[in-house]
Scaffold this active site. Structure first.
Site, PDB file in Angstrom:
ATOM      1  N   CYS A 131      11.426  -2.378   3.224  1.00  0.00           N
ATOM      2  CA  CYS A 131      11.106  -1.156   2.478  1.00  0.00           C
ATOM      3  C   CYS A 131      12.368  -0.363   2.140  1.00  0.00           C
ATOM      4  CB  CYS A 131      10.138  -0.295   3.277  1.00  0.00           C
ATOM      5  SG  CYS A 131       8.603  -1.160   3.647  1.00  0.00           S
ATOM      6  N   CYS A 175       7.598  -1.724  -1.107  1.00  0.00           N
ATOM      7  CA  CYS A 175       7.237  -0.550  -0.317  1.00  0.00           C
ATOM      8  C   CYS A 175       8.367   0.471  -0.277  1.00  0.00           C
ATOM      9  CB  CYS A 175       6.837  -0.985   1.088  1.00  0.00           C
ATOM     10  SG  CYS A 175       7.992  -2.134   1.848  1.00  0.00           S
TER      11      CYS A 175
END
Ligand code: NAD
Length: 249
Positions: free
Chosen positions: A74, A155
């Site tokens: 992420c 993400c």
């Protein structure tokens, strides 16, 4: 008979010491410690071996995707469209972002061509359909499926490098537009940050019409930003490891 024997001997000699397609996939896979590369190779080739090379849909790679167990990083994920050289020059030299091609999923196949043939258990690397010859070819379907898997997991704050030297940086037929953006998931992704790579005579900027479309096509809840950054500045950052990632643009 003599001619045949000479030809066979020559063919065998030339082949010796050369890497097969399987060797290349395995070698690339083994750079990712702890991967079951034999299993990954088996799933990869199952997608196209023995098949008509214009009849390999993206779903043929589902088992391969499942075997690679991709874990997203992420806030470091990088997408691109029509900027392959500059983006990979950057990710190879600096540990700031991760593209699909830097993961096991994409690195095994990047830059390669392959296909199968009905009635054969071999992988061919020549005479395969080109990208636009037919849609369901093994290479194009691979990238469609791998791109979908990568984008689904995007993400946090996500970056994309688009090309400011063309009229339509968010290009209609691109994988980024037709697959990746559609797979972005607002429950795990916070923002999409466009880095529009410009050159001295660039034709596009952040007010470009196709970038307006991009904002509209993004799932509700995903924030958007755009920044024009010269290719020279990106290359400068690639070559200066002491510059913090956050200071590149
Ligand atoms: P793009 O238009 O720059 O195409 C990406 C690659 O697909 C090209 O470098 C080329 O290898 C191939 N390609 C596309 N159209 C082609 C054509 N007409 N003839 C021959 N080859 C062609 O960018 P895109 O379509 O938006 O895809 C890039 C995005 O999708 C990235 O975010 C990446 O995650 C993924 N992707 C990667 C590859 C790859 O080769 N590594 C290919 C497709 C998609």
């Amino acid at each position: 008979v003599v001619v045949v024997v000479v030809a066979v001997v020559l063919a065998v000699t030339l082949r010796k010491g050369k890497y097969t397609f399987e060797d290349r996939i395995l070698a690339r896979c083994e750079k990712f410690k702890g991967s079951d590369c034999r299993l990954i190779w088996a799933k990869f080739q199952k997608a196209y071996v023995g098949r008509d090379p214009c009849n390999v849909p993206m779903e043929a790679y589902d088992d391969f995707i499942a075997a690679t167990q991709f874990k997203p990083e992420c806030n470091r994920m990088m997408f691109w469209s029509k900027t392959k050289d500059v983006v990979h020059d950057f990710t190879e030299k600096r540990d700031c972002y991760v593209t699909l091609e830097d993961t096991l999923l994409g690195s095994v196949a990047d830059g390669l061509t392959w296909c199968g043939r009905v009635g054969s258990s071999e992988t061919l690397t020549t005479g395969c359909p080109r990208w636009t010859d037919c849609e369901n070819n093994p290479v194009r379907s691979f990238w469609s499926r791998a791109s979908a898997a990568f984008a689904e997991k995007a993400c946090g704050n996500v970056t994309v490098m688009l090309n400011g030297s063309i009229e339509t940086p968010f290009s209609p037929n691109s994988t980024f537009r037709s697959i990746e953006v559609k797979k972005f998931d607002a429950t795990v992704m916070r923002s999409l940050n466009v880095v529009l790579v410009t050159q001295t005579n660039s034709v596009s900027n952040c007010t470009n019409a196709s970038l307006k479309d991009l904002q509209k096509e993004l799932a509700a809840g995903i924030r958007y930003s755009c920044k024009e950054v010269s290719e020279a500045q990106i290359r400068e950052c690639s070559s200066n490891p002491e510059k913090p990632c956050g200071a590149c643009w």
